[in-house]
Structure formats: C-alpha cells, structure tokens
Design a protein around this motif. Sequence first.
Motif, PDB file in Angstrom:
ATOM      1  N   ASP A 189      48.524  40.246  43.720  1.00  6.54           N
ATOM      2  CA  ASP A 189      49.966  40.409  43.926  1.00  6.54           C
ATOM      3  C   ASP A 189      50.311  41.841  44.336  1.00  6.54           C
ATOM      4  N   VAL A 190      49.544  42.815  43.825  1.00  4.64           N
ATOM      5  CA  VAL A 190      49.779  44.203  44.215  1.00  4.64           C
ATOM      6  C   VAL A 190      49.321  44.429  45.654  1.00  4.64           C
ATOM      7  N   GLY A 191      48.149  43.889  45.985  1.00  5.88           N
ATOM      8  CA  GLY A 191      47.635  44.025  47.343  1.00  5.88           C
ATOM      9  C   GLY A 191      48.548  43.402  48.378  1.00  5.88           C
ATOM     10  N   GLY A 192      49.309  42.381  47.974  1.00  2.00           N
ATOM     11  CA  GLY A 192      50.227  41.738  48.915  1.00  2.00           C
ATOM     12  C   GLY A 192      51.265  42.687  49.479  1.00  2.00           C
ATOM     13  N   PHE A 193      51.610  43.723  48.714  1.00  2.00           N
ATOM     14  CA  PHE A 193      52.597  44.689  49.192  1.00  2.00           C
ATOM     15  C   PHE A 193      52.033  45.617  50.276  1.00  2.00           C
ATOM     16  N   LEU A 194      50.715  45.591  50.463  1.00  2.00           N
ATOM     17  CA  LEU A 194      50.097  46.466  51.469  1.00  2.00           C
ATOM     18  C   LEU A 194      50.036  45.815  52.848  1.00  2.00           C
ATOM     19  N   VAL A 195      50.149  44.511  52.882  1.00  2.00           N
ATOM     20  CA  VAL A 195      50.019  43.789  54.151  1.00  2.00           C
ATOM     21  C   VAL A 195      51.089  44.255  55.141  1.00  2.00           C
ATOM     22  N   GLY A 196      50.630  44.628  56.331  1.00  2.00           N
ATOM     23  CA  GLY A 196      51.537  45.076  57.383  1.00  2.00           C
ATOM     24  C   GLY A 196      51.986  46.525  57.254  1.00  2.00           C
ATOM     25  N   LYS A 197      51.490  47.231  56.252  1.00  2.00           N
ATOM     26  CA  LYS A 197      51.901  48.620  56.035  1.00  2.00           C
ATOM     27  C   LYS A 197      50.944  49.590  56.744  1.00  2.00           C
ATOM     28  N   PRO A 198      51.419  50.786  57.097  1.00  2.00           N
ATOM     29  CA  PRO A 198      50.582  51.781  57.800  1.00  2.00           C
ATOM     30  C   PRO A 198      49.327  52.190  57.041  1.00  2.00           C
ATOM     31  N   VAL A 199      49.328  52.041  55.709  1.00  2.00           N
ATOM     32  CA  VAL A 199      48.150  52.440  54.939  1.00  2.00           C
ATOM     33  C   VAL A 199      46.914  51.659  55.364  1.00  2.00           C
ATOM     34  N   LEU A 200      47.104  50.449  55.837  1.00  2.00           N
ATOM     35  CA  LEU A 200      45.972  49.637  56.273  1.00  2.00           C
ATOM     36  C   LEU A 200      45.491  50.031  57.656  1.00  2.00           C
ATOM     37  N   GLU A 201      46.196  50.950  58.290  1.00  2.00           N
ATOM     38  CA  GLU A 201      45.756  51.503  59.570  1.00  2.00           C
ATOM     39  C   GLU A 201      45.210  52.921  59.387  1.00  2.00           C
ATOM     40  N   GLY A 202      45.197  53.381  58.140  1.00  2.00           N
ATOM     41  CA  GLY A 202      44.678  54.710  57.856  1.00  2.00           C
ATOM     42  C   GLY A 202      45.657  55.833  58.104  1.00  2.00           C
ATOM     43  N   SER A 203      46.942  55.501  58.230  1.00  2.00           N
ATOM     44  CA  SER A 203      47.925  56.529  58.586  1.00  2.00           C
ATOM     45  C   SER A 203      48.949  56.800  57.481  1.00  2.00           C
ATOM     46  N   ALA A 204      48.683  56.326  56.258  1.00  2.00           N
ATOM     47  CA  ALA A 204      49.618  56.570  55.160  1.00  2.00           C
ATOM     48  C   ALA A 204      48.846  56.616  53.848  1.00  2.00           C
ATOM     49  N   SER A 205      49.487  57.154  52.832  1.00  2.00           N
ATOM     50  CA  SER A 205      48.886  57.279  51.506  1.00  2.00           C
ATOM     51  C   SER A 205      49.007  55.972  50.730  1.00  2.00           C
ATOM     52  N   LEU A 206      47.929  55.552  50.093  1.00  2.00           N
ATOM     53  CA  LEU A 206      47.971  54.349  49.266  1.00  2.00           C
ATOM     54  C   LEU A 206      48.879  54.564  48.064  1.00  2.00           C
ATOM     55  N   ASN A 207      48.752  55.718  47.394  1.00  2.00           N
ATOM     56  CA  ASN A 207      49.587  55.980  46.224  1.00  2.00           C
ATOM     57  C   ASN A 207      51.072  55.920  46.560  1.00  2.00           C
ATOM     58  N   GLN A 208      51.438  56.527  47.661  1.00  2.00           N
ATOM     59  CA  GLN A 208      52.844  56.550  48.046  1.00  2.00           C
ATOM     60  C   GLN A 208      53.326  55.163  48.454  1.00  2.00           C
ATOM     61  N   THR A 209      52.452  54.397  49.104  1.00  2.00           N
ATOM     62  CA  THR A 209      52.818  53.033  49.494  1.00  2.00           C
ATOM     63  C   THR A 209      53.027  52.163  48.249  1.00  2.00           C
ATOM     64  N   LEU A 210      52.151  52.307  47.275  1.00  2.00           N
ATOM     65  CA  LEU A 210      52.294  51.534  46.031  1.00  2.00           C
ATOM     66  C   LEU A 210      53.534  51.967  45.255  1.00  2.00           C
ATOM     67  N   ALA A 211      53.801  53.271  45.236  1.00  2.00           N
ATOM     68  CA  ALA A 211      54.988  53.766  44.528  1.00  2.00           C
ATOM     69  C   ALA A 211      56.261  53.192  45.137  1.00  2.00           C
ATOM     70  N   ALA A 212      56.279  53.090  46.469  1.00  2.00           N
ATOM     71  CA  ALA A 212      57.454  52.540  47.150  1.00  2.00           C
ATOM     72  C   ALA A 212      57.647  51.063  46.807  1.00  2.00           C
ATOM     73  N   ALA A 213      56.552  50.394  46.429  1.00  2.00           N
ATOM     74  CA  ALA A 213      56.626  48.974  46.058  1.00  2.00           C
ATOM     75  C   ALA A 213      56.874  48.794  44.564  1.00  2.00           C
TER      76      ALA A 213
END
Length: 292
Positions: A189-213
């Motif tokens: 369920d946590v990984g679902g928030f990463l789908v389509g996000k820049p972090v999966l392209e290597g251009s964003a922080s995972l911590n910051q992406t998770l915090a935003a979710a």
Amino acid sequence: MLYQHGRAYFFIDWVESMDEAHSYVYVSSGQDERAMQNIDRTSAEPYYLQLARIIEADIKAGKYTVGDRVGETELCRSFDLARSTVRETLRALEQQRLIKLVPRRGAFIADPAENQWKLQVTQGFLETGAHSPDRTIETSVLRADFEPLPDFAAEALGLPRGESGFVLERLRHIDGKAAMHSTNYLPADVGGFLVGKPVLEGSASLNQTLAAAGFSIFAARREVAAIGAPADTAKHLGLARGAPVLFVQSTSRSELGRVFDFYRSFVRSDVVTISVDAEAQPESVPGSVETE
C-alpha cells in the motif's frame, strides 16, 4: 608559474572566470618559500608524490580555497613535469579527498564536508548529497515493481512471509563514479503511492515522496557494518567480488510505530564518507531535586 632570474623569483598566478582572465604578478628575492618546495630531482621519492606533498601543504596553508581549480597544464609548466606525472599526482590527491576530479572539467579543491552521508533520521542520501551545487549526483533505477518480498524484508516490515510488497533498487553515481547500490522494500500500500512519481525515474527523493504521501519518518534504526561486496553489488559498483564496502541497513517508522520502509545499501567508502552525528544528553546536577 615560477620564473627565476639570479636570486629573484617571479610568480605569475592566473585567476580564470567564464569571461575574463587577470594576472597578478609579485616579485620576491632570495630563497622563496615555494622555490624551497620545488621538485628534488636527486631524491628517490617519485616526482608525483613530491608534487602531491607540495599541493597538500599549500592547501593546508590556505593558498587554495574550496572550489579553486588545480590546473594540470599550469602544474606541468611550473614544476617542469610530464602531464602523466601530474595526472598521477591528481589521482593521489583525489584518493586523499583533497581534490575532486570532475569529468571534462578538471580538478578542484574539495570541501571537507562533501562526500558525506549523515545518517540522520529524516534525511536520505539524495537530500544530504544534493546540498553541494558543485557535485553531480545521478540515480539509475534498476528495479521498481510489486513482487514477493524476501523473508528478511518481510520480517523487518512486520509482514507475513511470502507477502508481496514494492521493491525499489537504485544505483547512485557522484561526479561519474559509482557510489552506492541500494534496495528499498515497502509494504504494497505504501509502494502504491510511488507509482507514476518522479522518484521511479531517479529524479526525486524517496523520503520526500513518502512524506508527501503521509509517511514521514518519526523514528529509524540504522546499522552500519564493513563487509565484502556481493557479486551483484560488486558488478554495479565497479569492484571485485568481495571488495570491502560499507553495508547500511535501516528501518523507518511512522509516528504510529508502523515500519513503512526497510532498505539495504552498499556504499563505496572511497567515494562517500558516512558520518554519524552524536551529542551527549544533559546530566542531572548532583544533589538537585526534580519536580513533576
């Protein structure tokens, strides 16, 4: 550049910018300090090591500042050395982390605070590493998918064995050098928030992406050990199998105590220095009375 006329030494220092070059000349007579540091052609010590000592002494004496360019051509001319010798000097200084070699740009005086990954609770490698504008950090995503979690990851996340989750495997480069191979394991369920996000392209922080979710790190446990690089990691980091690397393992918890991220990272300590901040807790004054 050093010129000699009798007992006088002439120095020409060039300060270069994008659009101009100014020369500053000063003259001193007698046995000048820099002349005394010149290459000893009769010494058994290799020329490249002598030059490395001279530059190191100049750095410690404040003759260079962080970010100053160390010109290869200027060193060749100043010390009458072959380009191959000067390049060997620069490689030696880079190994001491006194300079950094930037592809297609040259050698620059390093900041002692650079190339450090502080194991802070709320920050990951990308946030702390990105603080220096002179460094180039590149992230390659090797794997990003939902799949059955390995037993060690499921146990760390508090999930049943065989449970599926989200796996994010990445390789980080600093200034063109492979620095860290890491894999994050997250509940599905946590990984679902990463789908389509820049972090999966290597251009964003995972911590910051998770915090935003809504998954901010409230507490974390991080362990560091020196191990031999596994075959897959060694290949990614450009090392021989079994070469020494630093192994970092971490679990991150939310304010409610849920483990929402578990990762394992293998770090080349010749490229990145791991730093740990610690501070003492204030002690009670003997004989003092605490009130509630």
